[in-house]
Design an enzyme around this catalytic site. Structure first.
Site, PDB file in Angstrom:
ATOM      1  N   ARG A  25      -7.652   4.350   2.979  1.00  0.00           N
ATOM      2  CA  ARG A  25      -6.649   3.383   3.448  1.00  0.00           C
ATOM      3  C   ARG A  25      -5.882   4.022   4.600  1.00  0.00           C
ATOM      4  NH1 ARG A  25      -2.042   0.207   0.027  1.00  0.00           N
ATOM      5  NH2 ARG A  25      -1.323   2.303  -0.560  1.00  0.00           N
ATOM      6  N   ASP A  51       3.357  -5.316  -2.908  1.00  0.00           N
ATOM      7  CA  ASP A  51       3.963  -5.929  -1.721  1.00  0.00           C
ATOM      8  C   ASP A  51       3.877  -7.447  -1.796  1.00  0.00           C
ATOM      9  OD1 ASP A  51       5.028  -3.885  -0.021  1.00  0.00           O
ATOM     10  OD2 ASP A  51       2.995  -3.171   0.264  1.00  0.00           O
ATOM     11  N   GLU A  67      -1.179  -9.019   1.511  1.00  0.00           N
ATOM     12  CA  GLU A  67      -0.057  -8.595   0.659  1.00  0.00           C
ATOM     13  C   GLU A  67       1.273  -9.192   1.096  1.00  0.00           C
ATOM     14  OE1 GLU A  67       0.008  -4.281   0.498  1.00  0.00           O
ATOM     15  OE2 GLU A  67      -0.468  -4.069   2.598  1.00  0.00           O
ATOM     16  N   HIS A 108       0.413   5.519   1.930  1.00  0.00           N
ATOM     17  CA  HIS A 108       1.489   5.962   1.044  1.00  0.00           C
ATOM     18  C   HIS A 108       1.224   7.340   0.454  1.00  0.00           C
ATOM     19  CE1 HIS A 108       3.683   2.266   1.362  1.00  0.00           C
ATOM     20  NE2 HIS A 108       2.678   1.533   0.917  1.00  0.00           N
TER      21      HIS A 108
END
Ligand code: 3PY
Ligand code: MG
Length: 260
Positions: free
Chosen positions: A72, A177, A151, A47
């Site tokens: 990530r 999420d 998630e 993200h």
């Protein structure tokens, strides 16, 4: 290298580690987080604004600031996990791992044979960890961590299967999420009671399976709760929020002057 000087040993001992989180591709921000006392910094390519080259610079800046290096990856990009391990990531977090198959493919991308299929060329990783290539090779499978993000309801349903993957080092909960998935799209409620109950169950199962349990935390209270639940890797503080909060506070000072 001393027993507790690497991230893997710290997390396996259950010691709580707090990681700052970086989405702005400004390597100096991650260096500032490291120098500001965060024990680890996570570079977010899911993200965040990072591409491969800026992530490499951020990994070096994290090392320069004296913090552990976590990344990530984007969803399903296991090749990038191997490339970023080569560039010095000590821990790879993979989002949206929903099945044993997802977990196996991801974890094996992070480990050398016989535990996985990672391809050899960790020159930058060895440099950043202060090791020779041979020292790095000998420790790599134990010291380069793979954490699967839990998630979704699907991941909760498959949790025992995911935790049974020997090559996988642990799990990392994405509470936003998770709340969307648990409510079938009705709610974003990362700090809600249902989430807290489910997260406690994830930590308990992970610890029982001998895995590392990590979680994304929205504030210090959630960090405290997570530690009580058995998690040992907690995020806290995002560079974009540091900047936004600082703008709001600094701006407020002059607002008060001009409105006086
Ligand atoms: C989530 O909460 O879903 C996350 O992935 C945290 O970044
Ligand atoms: Mg998420």
């Amino acid at each position: 290298m001393s027993e507790q000087s690497n991230l893997a040993d710290k997390l396996r001992s259950g010691k709580p580690v707090i990681t700052g989180w970086s989405v702005l591709n400004v390597p100096m921000f991650v260096e500032m987080m490291a120098r500001g006392g965060y024990e680890a910094v996570t570079i977010d390519l899911q993200h965040g604004m990072y591409d491969f080259a800026s992530a490499c610079d951020a990994l070096a800046a994290t090392a320069l600031g004296g913090a552990h290096r976590i990344v990530r990856i984007p969803i399903g990009d296991n090749a990038l996990a191997g490339r970023l391990a080569d560039m010095g990531a000590e821990c790879l977090i993979a989002p949206m791992i929903n099945s044993r198959e997802d977990a196996v493919s991801f974890a094996r991308a992070v480990k050398y044979p016989p535990d996985g299929d990672r391809s050899w060329s960790p020159f930058r990783a060895a440099m950043l960890s202060g090791q020779t290539l041979e020292e790095y090779r000998q420790g790599a499978n134990l010291q380069t961590l793979s954490l699967a993000m839990i998630e979704t309801q699907e991941a909760i349903d498959a949790l025992d299967d995911i935790l049974s993957v020997a090559e996988l080092d642990g799990v990392f909960v994405g509470p936003s999420d998770l709340s969307i998935s648990l409510s079938n799209g009705a709610r974003l409620d990362p700090n809600g009671e249902e989430n807290a109950r489910v997260c406690a169950g994830i930590a308990e199962k992970a610890v029982k399976a001998g895995k590392i349990a990590g979680i994304f935390c929205m504030n210090a209270d959630k960090v405290k709760e997570a530690i009580q639940q058995g998690f040992c890797l907690m995020s806290h503080g995002i560079d974009r929020s540091f900047v936004a909060d600082s703008i709001a506070n600094t701006r407020r000072e002059v607002d008060e002057i001009t409105s006086a």
